[in-house]
Write a protein that holds these residues in place. Structure first.
Motif, PDB file in Angstrom:
ATOM      1  N   LEU A 273       0.844  -1.077   0.164  1.00 38.39           N
ATOM      2  CA  LEU A 273       0.058   0.007  -0.037  1.00 38.39           C
ATOM      3  C   LEU A 273       0.733   1.117   0.077  1.00 38.39           C
ATOM      4  O   LEU A 273       1.482   1.605   0.976  1.00 38.39           O
ATOM      5  CB  LEU A 273      -1.091   0.078   1.187  1.00 38.39           C
ATOM      6  CG  LEU A 273      -1.872  -1.200   1.245  1.00 38.39           C
ATOM      7  CD1 LEU A 273      -2.678  -1.149   2.636  1.00 38.39           C
ATOM      8  CD2 LEU A 273      -2.804  -1.241   0.262  1.00 38.39           C
ATOM      9  N   THR A 274       0.911   1.870  -0.969  1.00 35.77           N
ATOM     10  CA  THR A 274       1.766   3.051  -1.218  1.00 35.77           C
ATOM     11  C   THR A 274       1.283   4.590  -0.918  1.00 35.77           C
ATOM     12  O   THR A 274       1.054   5.097  -1.665  1.00 35.77           O
ATOM     13  CB  THR A 274       2.387   3.111  -2.660  1.00 35.77           C
ATOM     14  OG1 THR A 274       1.245   3.238  -3.627  1.00 35.77           O
ATOM     15  CG2 THR A 274       3.132   1.988  -3.058  1.00 35.77           C
TER      16      THR A 274
ATOM     17  N   GLY B 223      10.721  -0.917 -17.154  1.00 33.90           N
ATOM     18  CA  GLY B 223      10.707  -2.154 -16.420  1.00 33.90           C
ATOM     19  C   GLY B 223      10.702  -3.374 -17.325  1.00 33.90           C
ATOM     20  O   GLY B 223      10.882  -4.481 -16.861  1.00 33.90           O
ATOM     21  N   ILE B 224      10.660  -3.128 -18.677  1.00 25.47           N
ATOM     22  CA  ILE B 224      10.851  -4.592 -19.605  1.00 25.47           C
ATOM     23  C   ILE B 224      12.352  -4.675 -19.613  1.00 25.47           C
ATOM     24  O   ILE B 224      13.173  -4.011 -19.849  1.00 25.47           O
ATOM     25  CB  ILE B 224      10.155  -3.978 -20.964  1.00 25.47           C
ATOM     26  CG1 ILE B 224       8.677  -3.635 -20.824  1.00 25.47           C
ATOM     27  CG2 ILE B 224      10.275  -5.179 -21.719  1.00 25.47           C
ATOM     28  CD1 ILE B 224       7.841  -4.651 -20.039  1.00 25.47           C
TER      29      ILE B 224
ATOM     30  N   LEU C  31       8.086   1.008  -7.964  1.00 21.40           N
ATOM     31  CA  LEU C  31       8.870   2.281  -7.826  1.00 21.40           C
ATOM     32  C   LEU C  31       8.300   3.065  -6.540  1.00 21.40           C
ATOM     33  O   LEU C  31       9.015   3.506  -5.928  1.00 21.40           O
ATOM     34  CB  LEU C  31       9.095   3.058  -8.968  1.00 21.40           C
ATOM     35  CG  LEU C  31       9.599   2.535 -10.127  1.00 21.40           C
ATOM     36  CD1 LEU C  31       9.517   3.608 -11.402  1.00 21.40           C
ATOM     37  CD2 LEU C  31      11.191   2.431  -9.757  1.00 21.40           C
ATOM     38  N   ASP C  32       6.771   2.996  -6.666  1.00 21.59           N
ATOM     39  CA  ASP C  32       6.076   3.799  -5.284  1.00 21.59           C
ATOM     40  C   ASP C  32       6.339   3.128  -4.227  1.00 21.59           C
ATOM     41  O   ASP C  32       6.481   4.012  -3.226  1.00 21.59           O
ATOM     42  CB  ASP C  32       4.631   3.787  -5.805  1.00 21.59           C
ATOM     43  CG  ASP C  32       4.154   4.849  -6.862  1.00 21.59           C
ATOM     44  OD1 ASP C  32       5.019   5.814  -7.526  1.00 21.59           O
ATOM     45  OD2 ASP C  32       3.481   4.709  -7.571  1.00 21.59           O
TER      46      ASP C  32
ATOM     47  N   ILE D   6      16.009  -1.518  -8.375  1.00 20.00           N
ATOM     48  CA  ILE D   6      15.504  -0.818  -9.867  1.00 20.00           C
ATOM     49  C   ILE D   6      16.507   0.053 -10.291  1.00 20.00           C
ATOM     50  O   ILE D   6      16.648  -0.153 -11.690  1.00 20.00           O
ATOM     51  CB  ILE D   6      14.170  -0.736  -9.643  1.00 20.00           C
ATOM     52  CG1 ILE D   6      13.065  -1.872  -9.584  1.00 20.00           C
ATOM     53  CG2 ILE D   6      13.668  -0.064 -11.172  1.00 20.00           C
ATOM     54  CD1 ILE D   6      11.624  -1.570  -9.308  1.00 20.00           C
ATOM     55  N   PRO D   7      16.729   1.254  -9.800  1.00 18.51           N
ATOM     56  CA  PRO D   7      17.598   2.083 -10.410  1.00 18.51           C
ATOM     57  C   PRO D   7      19.003   1.549 -11.008  1.00 18.51           C
ATOM     58  O   PRO D   7      19.259   1.771 -11.968  1.00 18.51           O
ATOM     59  CB  PRO D   7      18.021   3.175  -9.211  1.00 18.51           C
ATOM     60  CG  PRO D   7      16.606   3.105  -8.440  1.00 18.51           C
ATOM     61  CD  PRO D   7      16.143   1.550  -8.372  1.00 18.51           C
ATOM     62  N   LYS D   8      19.427   0.586 -10.239  1.00 17.70           N
ATOM     63  CA  LYS D   8      20.756  -0.077 -10.476  1.00 17.70           C
ATOM     64  C   LYS D   8      20.321  -0.815 -11.598  1.00 17.70           C
ATOM     65  O   LYS D   8      21.245  -0.925 -12.694  1.00 17.70           O
ATOM     66  CB  LYS D   8      21.179  -0.846  -9.166  1.00 17.70           C
ATOM     67  CG  LYS D   8      22.627  -1.503  -9.761  1.00 17.70           C
ATOM     68  CD  LYS D   8      23.667  -0.451  -9.760  1.00 17.70           C
ATOM     69  CE  LYS D   8      25.218  -0.822  -9.779  1.00 17.70           C
ATOM     70  NZ  LYS D   8      25.526  -2.049 -10.749  1.00 17.70           N
TER      71      LYS D   8
END
Length: 453
Positions: free
Chosen positions: A115-116, A159-160, A201-202, A146-148
């Motif tokens: 839950l963001t 994200g693909i 990401l959120d 994810i950023p890395k």
């Protein structure tokens, strides 16, 4: 100054509700006031199932207050409505709870990672913030990395994956496969990958604003993940804590008659089958699976949700049940923790949901892995390749797990002492972590002390 008062906000899925309700009860036993916010639909189901239990099981009613968030009054409520809430709604919810809490205003918000909700507004209100990770710690490692992954060219900004490959965050963590990233393996419907990636990401942004990240895991299960992110603290396993062992967070009515049926079976003879609430089979795969169970010649307890059963071929179901007779029992929902503790259980056919995985490991039950979505594929990797407490299945050319494959894997798992021995060894480790002096116990008590400070 009033007593510490924690507002617990949960994602409304069964695998998230159960551990957070157990955590809520543990906190309440240590003198923390708890208010649990639910969707309208989940609140009704929790109350119905709690009130259906015996008087000794009213821990939930005596120590934990249930309130509604004011949305989600239908089971088919849009997932976007569940996952986020505007800042003004969060503030309104907290103010409503404060107005009816006998002077003990909310001092901490403990929210499910899925839950963001806007933790910034909670910070501005001077309220402490913690988050609870219902899946394994490795999923947060993935989200925070994810950023890395983008920087290294493993995935694009959407994200693909740039190509199909395996990668590792550290030499001591199991490899991840780009084709099995959880936002790509949703199992819900097509064309949701971008939405789920944005949600990941959120999640990271929301968790950065929290002061604690608690996880239903243990250091023994995922040492590399916890070493990579020291902010994540294991406090598991979160299992039923009341006297009778009943789970406080069930959204479904349990069929307790299965326990009497299990009493009639030989020790370590029964295959337990339960694939959670979201897993689905088409008719072909269902028939192959059922026939594989039949060919195993072992007793089995199979949980099939009523809505799935209603979509299947009645003639096949009737014929199958006639052939297996009393050797097989099909029910719509099981008291899972009690089932897994039962001495007649030999193994667990599992969808690899983290909550079910933790429950199985805590009882030393070896596993047959049938993942469907999200982090379940990574959990399968842990089960089969790291802990070596279970086996997965190979697909044929038509992407079907055949009856022969099912029969063979059942025989392989139960024909070797290795998997049971490994499961019992892991059981001893992870259950010790929750006892006084264990890593999870120490982390939990440190959190309690922080709430009371």
């Amino acid at each position: 100054m009033g007593n510490p008062h924690v507002l617990v906000i949960r994602f409304p899925g069964q695998g998230h509700v159960l551990p957070l309700m157990e955590l809520s009860q543990w906190l309440a036993k240590h003198g923390i006031k708890i208010t649990v916010a639910n969707t309208e639909y989940n609140l009704h189901k929790l109350l119905v199932n709690a009130l259906a239990k015996e008087e000794d099981d009213h821990q939930i009613a005596n120590s934990v207050r249930l309130v509604t968030t004011g949305f989600g009054n239908q089971p088919e409520t849009k997932i976007a409505e569940m996952l986020s809430m505007p800042a003004e709604k969060i503030k309104e919810l907290i103010n409503q709870i404060n107005a009816s809490s006998d002077g003990d205003k909310v001092t901490c918000v403990l929210i499910d990672t899925h839950l963001t909700w806007d933790m910034e507004i909670v910070r501005q209100m001077g309220i402490r913030r913690a988050t609870f990770c219902a899946p394994q710690a490795a999923q947060y490692v993935l989200i925070s990395s994810i950023p890395k992954l983008i920087e290294d060219g493993i995935i694009g900004h959407d994200g693909i994956p740039t190509k199909k490959q395996k990668f590792q965050f550290s030499p001591t963590m199991p490899a991840m496969n780009t084709s099995r990233l959880f936002w790509l393996k949703s199992g819900i419907k097509k064309n949701v990958e971008k939405y789920l990636f944005k949600h990941a990401l959120d999640i990271h942004k929301s968790m950065v604003l929290t002061e604690w990240v608690l996880c239903n895991s243990t250091y023994d299960l995922e040492p590399a993940a916890f070493n990579m992110h020291p902010k994540i603290l294991p406090i598991g396993p979160l299992l039923a804590t009341n006297q009778s062992g009943n789970s406080a967070g069930n959204l479904f009515t349990e069929d307790l008659s299965c326990l009497k049926w299990l009493d009639q079976q030989a020790i370590q003879s029964v295959i337990y089958v339960a694939f959670g609430t979201f897993a689905t089979f088409d008719q072909t795969q269902f028939q192959e699976f059922a026939t594989g169970l039949e060919l195993s010649n072992r007793p089995f307890l199979w949980v099939v949700c009523s809505d799935i059963m209603n979509k299947l071929n009645d003639a096949f179901i009737d014929g199958f049940q006639a052939r297996v007779g009393a050797r097989g029992l099909i029910i719509s929902w099981a008291p899972q923790q009690k089932v897994l503790k039962h001495p007649s259980i030999a193994c667990f056919f599992i969808h690899c949901g983290w909550n079910s995985t933790i429950e199985a490991l805590s009882n030393g039950v070896p596993l047959l892995c049938w993942p469907f979505m999200f982090d379940q594929f990574y959990n399968e990797n842990y089960i089969c390749n790291v802990w070596e407490v279970g086996l997965g299945f190979d697909l044929d050319e038509g992407a079907i797990v055949t009856r022969e494959e099912i029969e063979n894997k059942v025989r392989e798992l139960l024909g070797s002492e290795k998997y049971k021995a490994n499961a019992l060894h892991l059981k001893k480790k992870i259950t010790s972590s929750k006892k006084e002096g264990g890593c999870s116990y120490k982390n939990f008590m440190t959190f309690v002390a922080w709430l009371k400070a």
